[in-house]
Design an enzyme around this catalytic site. Structure first.
Site, PDB file in Angstrom:
ATOM      1  N   LYS A 290       0.825  -1.225   0.000  1.00 51.78           N
ATOM      2  CA  LYS A 290       0.000   0.000   0.000  1.00 51.78           C
ATOM      3  C   LYS A 290       0.849   1.261   0.000  1.00 51.78           C
ATOM      4  O   LYS A 290       0.645   2.166  -0.794  1.00 51.78           O
ATOM      5  CB  LYS A 290      -0.817   0.074   1.302  1.00 51.78           C
ATOM      6  CG  LYS A 290      -2.063  -0.685   1.345  1.00 51.78           C
ATOM      7  CD  LYS A 290      -2.699  -0.513   2.719  1.00 51.78           C
ATOM      8  CE  LYS A 290      -1.703  -0.871   3.789  1.00 51.78           C
ATOM      9  NZ  LYS A 290      -2.084  -0.972   5.128  1.00 51.78           N
TER      10      LYS A 290
ATOM     11  N   ARG B 165     -10.190   1.548   8.675  1.00 50.00           N
ATOM     12  CA  ARG B 165      -9.860   0.171   9.005  1.00 50.00           C
ATOM     13  C   ARG B 165     -11.053  -0.568   9.635  1.00 50.00           C
ATOM     14  O   ARG B 165     -10.945  -1.749   9.920  1.00 50.00           O
ATOM     15  CB  ARG B 165      -8.712   0.136  10.030  1.00 50.00           C
ATOM     16  CG  ARG B 165      -7.367   0.530   9.494  1.00 50.00           C
ATOM     17  CD  ARG B 165      -6.468  -0.647   9.254  1.00 50.00           C
ATOM     18  NE  ARG B 165      -5.240  -0.793   9.976  1.00 50.00           N
ATOM     19  CZ  ARG B 165      -4.056  -0.275   9.667  1.00 50.00           C
ATOM     20  NH1 ARG B 165      -3.929   0.609   8.710  1.00 50.00           N
ATOM     21  NH2 ARG B 165      -2.989  -0.618  10.319  1.00 50.00           N
TER      22      ARG B 165
ATOM     23  N   ARG C   3      10.776  -7.214   6.459  1.00 44.18           N
ATOM     24  CA  ARG C   3      10.756  -5.773   6.255  1.00 44.18           C
ATOM     25  C   ARG C   3      11.716  -5.078   7.236  1.00 44.18           C
ATOM     26  O   ARG C   3      11.796  -5.453   8.403  1.00 44.18           O
ATOM     27  CB  ARG C   3       9.320  -5.333   6.542  1.00 44.18           C
ATOM     28  CG  ARG C   3       8.939  -3.990   6.117  1.00 44.18           C
ATOM     29  CD  ARG C   3       7.480  -3.938   5.774  1.00 44.18           C
ATOM     30  NE  ARG C   3       6.584  -3.956   6.919  1.00 44.18           N
ATOM     31  CZ  ARG C   3       5.293  -3.654   6.837  1.00 44.18           C
ATOM     32  NH1 ARG C   3       4.770  -3.317   5.663  1.00 44.18           N
ATOM     33  NH2 ARG C   3       4.528  -3.688   7.883  1.00 44.18           N
TER      34      ARG C   3
ATOM     35  N   ARG D  49      10.471  -2.799  12.414  1.00 42.29           N
ATOM     36  CA  ARG D  49       9.386  -2.046  13.062  1.00 42.29           C
ATOM     37  C   ARG D  49       8.921  -2.797  14.304  1.00 42.29           C
ATOM     38  O   ARG D  49       8.823  -4.026  14.264  1.00 42.29           O
ATOM     39  CB  ARG D  49       8.211  -1.906  12.093  1.00 42.29           C
ATOM     40  CG  ARG D  49       8.231  -0.620  11.317  1.00 42.29           C
ATOM     41  CD  ARG D  49       7.198  -0.584  10.240  1.00 42.29           C
ATOM     42  NE  ARG D  49       5.850  -0.950  10.664  1.00 42.29           N
ATOM     43  CZ  ARG D  49       4.758  -0.764   9.933  1.00 42.29           C
ATOM     44  NH1 ARG D  49       4.862  -0.205   8.741  1.00 42.29           N
ATOM     45  NH2 ARG D  49       3.587  -1.122  10.359  1.00 42.29           N
TER      46      ARG D  49
ATOM     47  N   ARG E  91      -2.627  -8.420  13.626  1.00 44.91           N
ATOM     48  CA  ARG E  91      -3.079  -7.506  12.565  1.00 44.91           C
ATOM     49  C   ARG E  91      -3.811  -8.248  11.453  1.00 44.91           C
ATOM     50  O   ARG E  91      -4.768  -7.740  10.881  1.00 44.91           O
ATOM     51  CB  ARG E  91      -1.894  -6.721  11.999  1.00 44.91           C
ATOM     52  CG  ARG E  91      -1.510  -5.568  12.904  1.00 44.91           C
ATOM     53  CD  ARG E  91      -0.418  -4.736  12.311  1.00 44.91           C
ATOM     54  NE  ARG E  91       0.829  -5.470  12.262  1.00 44.91           N
ATOM     55  CZ  ARG E  91       1.852  -5.171  11.496  1.00 44.91           C
ATOM     56  NH1 ARG E  91       1.789  -4.145  10.685  1.00 44.91           N
ATOM     57  NH2 ARG E  91       2.948  -5.873  11.532  1.00 44.91           N
TER      58      ARG E  91
HETATM   59  P1  AMP Z   1       0.257   0.821   9.463  1.00 42.22           P
HETATM   60  O1  AMP Z   1       1.537   1.553   9.219  1.00 42.22           O
HETATM   61  O2  AMP Z   1      -0.852   1.248   8.558  1.00 42.22           O
HETATM   62  O3  AMP Z   1       0.460  -0.670   9.494  1.00 42.22           O
HETATM   63  O4  AMP Z   1      -0.233   1.231  10.949  1.00 42.22           O
HETATM   64  C1  AMP Z   1       0.554   0.937  12.077  1.00 42.22           C
HETATM   65  C2  AMP Z   1      -0.313   0.914  13.331  1.00 42.22           C
HETATM   66  O5  AMP Z   1      -0.930   2.199  13.530  1.00 42.22           O
HETATM   67  C3  AMP Z   1      -1.477  -0.071  13.298  1.00 42.22           C
HETATM   68  O6  AMP Z   1      -1.096  -1.382  13.639  1.00 42.22           O
HETATM   69  C4  AMP Z   1      -2.408   0.553  14.341  1.00 42.22           C
HETATM   70  O7  AMP Z   1      -1.944   0.326  15.662  1.00 42.22           O
HETATM   71  C5  AMP Z   1      -2.241   2.042  14.045  1.00 42.22           C
HETATM   72  N1  AMP Z   1      -3.206   2.491  13.005  1.00 42.22           N
HETATM   73  C6  AMP Z   1      -2.904   2.939  11.747  1.00 42.22           C
HETATM   74  N2  AMP Z   1      -4.029   3.264  11.073  1.00 42.22           N
HETATM   75  C7  AMP Z   1      -5.061   2.993  11.910  1.00 42.22           C
HETATM   76  C8  AMP Z   1      -6.481   3.092  11.800  1.00 42.22           C
HETATM   77  N3  AMP Z   1      -7.079   3.537  10.673  1.00 42.22           N
HETATM   78  N4  AMP Z   1      -7.238   2.721  12.871  1.00 42.22           N
HETATM   79  C9  AMP Z   1      -6.678   2.274  14.008  1.00 42.22           C
HETATM   80  N5  AMP Z   1      -5.347   2.141  14.180  1.00 42.22           N
HETATM   81  C10 AMP Z   1      -4.538   2.501  13.155  1.00 42.22           C
END
Ligand code: AMP
Length: 217
Positions: free
Chosen positions: A14, A89, A123, A156, A167
């Site tokens: 993404k 989400r 990653r 990360r 996740r």
């Molecule tokens: P990502 O980089 O998109 O994988 O986001 C990393 C983390 O940020 C996720 O595992 C959540 O803890 C938090 N996060 C990101 N976007 C959202 C969202 N739309 N709703 C809730 N938590 C989020």
């Protein structure tokens, strides 16, 4: 003005695909995860609120997420549009979003869970300049060092097997219904996330009716 959402499980590409669209089309790329990571690094109040949930691979509360998205879009620096990644989400976030903004398209990157595990666990990230690496497809020239700034690479905090499983479960349970909601509005474009990055980008351009990606000539 183009308003896109890019969806897909973690590791589906993404962020990479959104950045490619941004560069070519002058869109603003909004990653909710990046905004939260920034807050954690800067030790802000929001950072303190989200740190634990993020490290465990859990979703941050909807109200805080909506507030962060509202504030970011409220800057109105997106003259040509935006591509938003990592949001919505779940159903509540989707409802908030659809009430406030019309979406032109939802790009859905499809990737089987086994491929997600393979990709995510390899990653690496440069904590200094934010450059992403992948030990399978996009290795740094010097092991463990960033090609751009030379800083040591890290994994990360949420790219552990446990956090990844959390996740994946969350994605299937909560994010899939969001896709169904968007499908009813006929804005979803399904794209196979398995091919090389340039091919995925070309497929996205094609399905959105945009001019070809530069690698297509
Ligand atoms: P990502 O980089 O998109 O994988 O986001 C990393 C983390 O940020 C996720 O595992 C959540 O803890 C938090 N996060 C990101 N976007 C959202 C969202 N739309 N709703 C809730 N938590 C989020």
């Amino acid at each position: 003005m183009r308003k896109y959402v890019i969806m897909g499980v973690q590791g589906s590409g993404k962020g990479t695909q959104a950045k490619m669209l941004r560069e070519d089309l002058d869109l603003v790329h909004i990653s909710v995860g990046d905004i939260f990571r920034w807050h954690v690094r800067q030790h802000t109040k929001i950072g303190a609120q989200v740190k634990r949930a993020m490290a465990a691979g859990e979703l941050v509360g909807d109200d805080l997420v909506a507030e962060v998205v509202r504030r970011r879009l409220g800057i109105h620096d997106w003259n040509y549009g935006f591509v938003i990644d990592g949001f919505p989400r779940n159903g509540r976030q989707a409802e908030f979003f659809m009430e406030s903004y019309d979406i032109d398209a939802v790009i859905h990157l499809e990737l089987p869970d086994d491929e997600v595990r393979r990709r995510v666990l390899s990653r690496r990230l440069c904590p200094n300049c934010g450059m992403d690496y992948n030990l399978i497809a996009d290795r740094p020239e010097v092991e463990g060092r960033c090609d751009i700034c030379g800083h040591g690479l890290i994994t990360r905090a949420d790219d552990t097997p446990e956090a990844l499983e959390a996740r994946l479960t969350d994605y299937h349970e909560k994010t899939r219904p969001v896709l169904e909601l968007f499908r009813r509005k006929e804005v979803v474009h399904d794209v196979d996330g398995r091919p090389p990055v340039d091919e995925v980008q070309s497929a996205i351009r094609k399905t959105l009716g945009l001019s070809g990606y530069r690698a297509d000539g």
